[in-house]
Design an enzyme around this catalytic site. Structure first.
Site, PDB file in Angstrom:
ATOM      1  CB  SER A 146      35.329 -71.361 -43.588  1.00 14.11           C
ATOM      2  OG  SER A 146      35.960 -70.555 -42.622  1.00 14.11           O
ATOM      3  CE1 TYR A 159      38.743 -75.442 -41.908  1.00 16.17           C
ATOM      4  CE2 TYR A 159      38.770 -73.042 -41.955  1.00 16.17           C
ATOM      5  CZ  TYR A 159      38.103 -74.229 -41.715  1.00 16.17           C
ATOM      6  OH  TYR A 159      36.796 -74.208 -41.278  1.00 16.17           O
ATOM      7  CE  LYS A 163      36.120 -75.353 -44.502  1.00 12.83           C
ATOM      8  NZ  LYS A 163      34.958 -76.250 -44.448  1.00 12.83           N
TER       9      LYS A 163
HETATM   10  N1  LIG Z   1      33.410 -73.920 -35.953  1.00 12.86           N
HETATM   11  C1  LIG Z   1      33.694 -72.878 -36.713  1.00 12.86           C
HETATM   12  O1  LIG Z   1      33.965 -71.780 -36.214  1.00 12.86           O
HETATM   13  C2  LIG Z   1      33.653 -73.000 -38.209  1.00 12.86           C
HETATM   14  C3  LIG Z   1      33.810 -71.829 -38.950  1.00 12.86           C
HETATM   15  C4  LIG Z   1      33.780 -71.888 -40.329  1.00 12.86           C
HETATM   16  C5  LIG Z   1      33.571 -73.089 -40.955  1.00 12.86           C
HETATM   17  N2  LIG Z   1      33.423 -74.232 -40.230  1.00 12.86           N
HETATM   18  C6  LIG Z   1      33.218 -75.481 -40.964  1.00 12.86           C
HETATM   19  O2  LIG Z   1      32.014 -76.081 -40.544  1.00 12.86           O
HETATM   20  C7  LIG Z   1      32.103 -77.503 -40.684  1.00 12.86           C
HETATM   21  C8  LIG Z   1      31.752 -78.151 -39.354  1.00 12.86           C
HETATM   22  O3  LIG Z   1      32.655 -77.657 -38.375  1.00 12.86           O
HETATM   23  P1  LIG Z   1      32.458 -77.863 -36.809  1.00 12.86           P
HETATM   24  O4  LIG Z   1      32.992 -76.645 -36.173  1.00 12.86           O
HETATM   25  O5  LIG Z   1      31.088 -78.335 -36.511  1.00 12.86           O
HETATM   26  O6  LIG Z   1      33.538 -79.024 -36.590  1.00 12.86           O
HETATM   27  P2  LIG Z   1      33.618 -80.240 -35.558  1.00 12.86           P
HETATM   28  O7  LIG Z   1      32.842 -79.934 -34.329  1.00 12.86           O
HETATM   29  O8  LIG Z   1      35.074 -80.526 -35.443  1.00 12.86           O
HETATM   30  O9  LIG Z   1      32.881 -81.420 -36.341  1.00 12.86           O
HETATM   31  C9  LIG Z   1      33.412 -81.882 -37.559  1.00 12.86           C
HETATM   32  C10 LIG Z   1      32.528 -82.976 -38.086  1.00 12.86           C
HETATM   33  O10 LIG Z   1      33.099 -83.422 -39.325  1.00 12.86           O
HETATM   34  C11 LIG Z   1      33.210 -84.833 -39.277  1.00 12.86           C
HETATM   35  N3  LIG Z   1      34.352 -85.274 -40.078  1.00 12.86           N
HETATM   36  C12 LIG Z   1      35.625 -84.813 -40.038  1.00 12.86           C
HETATM   37  N4  LIG Z   1      36.384 -85.482 -40.916  1.00 12.86           N
HETATM   38  C13 LIG Z   1      35.577 -86.386 -41.515  1.00 12.86           C
HETATM   39  C14 LIG Z   1      35.777 -87.376 -42.507  1.00 12.86           C
HETATM   40  N5  LIG Z   1      36.975 -87.563 -43.078  1.00 12.86           N
HETATM   41  N6  LIG Z   1      34.729 -88.135 -42.883  1.00 12.86           N
HETATM   42  C15 LIG Z   1      33.511 -87.960 -42.317  1.00 12.86           C
HETATM   43  N7  LIG Z   1      33.253 -87.039 -41.372  1.00 12.86           N
HETATM   44  C16 LIG Z   1      34.277 -86.265 -40.974  1.00 12.86           C
HETATM   45  C17 LIG Z   1      33.388 -85.178 -37.816  1.00 12.86           C
HETATM   46  O11 LIG Z   1      33.004 -86.527 -37.635  1.00 12.86           O
HETATM   47  P3  LIG Z   1      33.134 -87.270 -36.200  1.00 12.86           P
HETATM   48  O12 LIG Z   1      32.128 -86.599 -35.326  1.00 12.86           O
HETATM   49  O13 LIG Z   1      32.777 -88.670 -36.477  1.00 12.86           O
HETATM   50  O14 LIG Z   1      34.526 -87.056 -35.761  1.00 12.86           O
HETATM   51  C18 LIG Z   1      32.468 -84.171 -37.144  1.00 12.86           C
HETATM   52  O15 LIG Z   1      31.141 -84.656 -37.122  1.00 12.86           O
HETATM   53  C19 LIG Z   1      33.541 -77.783 -41.137  1.00 12.86           C
HETATM   54  O16 LIG Z   1      33.579 -77.929 -42.530  1.00 12.86           O
HETATM   55  C20 LIG Z   1      34.287 -76.518 -40.731  1.00 12.86           C
HETATM   56  O17 LIG Z   1      35.416 -76.303 -41.542  1.00 12.86           O
HETATM   57  C21 LIG Z   1      33.466 -74.218 -38.863  1.00 12.86           C
END
Ligand SMILES: NC(=O)c1ccc[n+]([C@@H]2O[C@H](COP(=O)([O-])OP(=O)(O)OC[C@H]3O[C@@H](n4cnc5c(N)ncnc54)[C@H](OP(=O)(O)O)[C@@H]3O)[C@@H](O)[C@H]2O)c1
Length: 255
Positions: A146, A159, A163
């Site tokens: 991130s 968080y 990261k």
């Molecule tokens: N969105 C942003 O702006 C952003 C920015 C920077 C970085 N990120 C990073 O990008 C990645 C994906 O984020 P996102 O925004 O797509 O998040 P999201 O929509 O909340 O999806 C998170 C995913 O991670 C899975 N997950 C969470 N905890 C888990 C565990 N203990 N074991 C297995 N699976 C798990 C969830 O599974 P379920 O579907 O089964 O619940 C879901 O599929 C994350 O690492 C996040 O920190 C996101």
């Protein structure tokens, strides 16, 4: 024979965009998630439309036995692993000031985001090491960290720490595995439109409007998937241990 990618958190958000993109690029996919398969809706069916095979592995990446199962079930079904995408991640359940952060929240976020990365990678790359080189490459690890690996947010410090830890794991594994043809890359998304950011939509709408991000729009999962596809492919073979910002230029210091 089709290549195989494991995508943790691959059934929605950024992870699903990566699963879908790698499927379009011809990878069979092992999708890992916490929810029941039936709760993943139509997303998984879309992978079938790409003409590849996929499995859904319901597993918690923060759990030792589940991590073993992820690798075992993938190898049992597909025989090998070409790519591991460490994407699953969580934000703190409560955004609390650094001075009020609980140990419980710190452990929850670090276990899910960082410890899982360390030990799932360890298992997956041991499998990759047992596989033959394909040209100059034996495998790829792609870590989704991130902008928070660099940027301070004092109301979700755990968080940021989680990261930043992924960034060091990227360098460590890249260094350890460079001689074995296993490439390790990091992608640092900025603000991407997913369930994770849905609770703070208004805040980010305001920041986008105010020009905080030089490219004035929300990032989409597909923007991150575009970068992942390059790393997962057969090019880019003199680069490892680097990161790429997928953040609309947010990282640029401005005067
Ligand atoms: N969105 C942003 O702006 C952003 C920015 C920077 C970085 N990120 C990073 O990008 C990645 C994906 O984020 P996102 O925004 O797509 O998040 P999201 O929509 O909340 O999806 C998170 C995913 O991670 C899975 N997950 C969470 N905890 C888990 C565990 N203990 N074991 C297995 N699976 C798990 C969830 O599974 P379920 O579907 O089964 O619940 C879901 O599929 C994350 O690492 C996040 O920190 C996101």
């Amino acid at each position: 024979m089709k290549k195989v990618a494991i995508v943790t958190g691959g059934s929605r958000g950024i992870g699903f965009a990566i699963s879908a993109r790698l499927a379009r690029d011809g990878f069979n996919i092992a999708v890992v998630g916490m929810r029941e398969e039936a709760a993943c809706g139509e997303n998984l069916e879309q992978l079938s439309k790409a003409g590849v095979e996929w499995i859904y592995i319901r597993a918690d990446v923060s759990n030792t036995n589940d991590r073993k199962r992820i690798v075992e079930e993938t190898v049992t079904r597909f025989g090998r692993i070409a790519v591991l995408v460490n994407n699953a991640g969580v934000a703190p359940k409560i955004r609390a000031d650094l001075l009020d952060m609980s140990e419980e929240s710190f452990d929850y976020v670090l276990d899910t985001n960082t410890k899982s990365n360390m030990f799932l990678t360890q298992l997956a790359v041991k499998q990759m090491l047992s596989q033959p080189l394909q040209g100059k490459k034996r495998g790829t690890v792609i870590n989704i960290s991130s902008c928070s690996a660099e940027v301070s947010s004092v109301n979700r410090g755990e968080y940021c720490v989680s990261k930043a830890g992924i960034s060091m794991l990227t360098k460590l594994y890249a260094d350890r595995l460079a001689g074995d043809g296993i490439f390790v890359h990091e992608i640092r998304p900025g603000v991407i439109r997913t369930d994770m950011t849905s609770a703070v939509t208004e805040k980010y709408d305001r920041l986008i409007e105010a020009g905080t991000f030089p490219i004035r729009r929300w990032g989409e999962g597909e923007d991150v998937a575009d970068a992942a596809a390059v790393f997962a492919g057969d090019n880019f073979l003199y680069t490892t241990g680097n990161y790429v910002d997928v953040d609309g230029g947010f990282h640029i210091r401005r005067l």
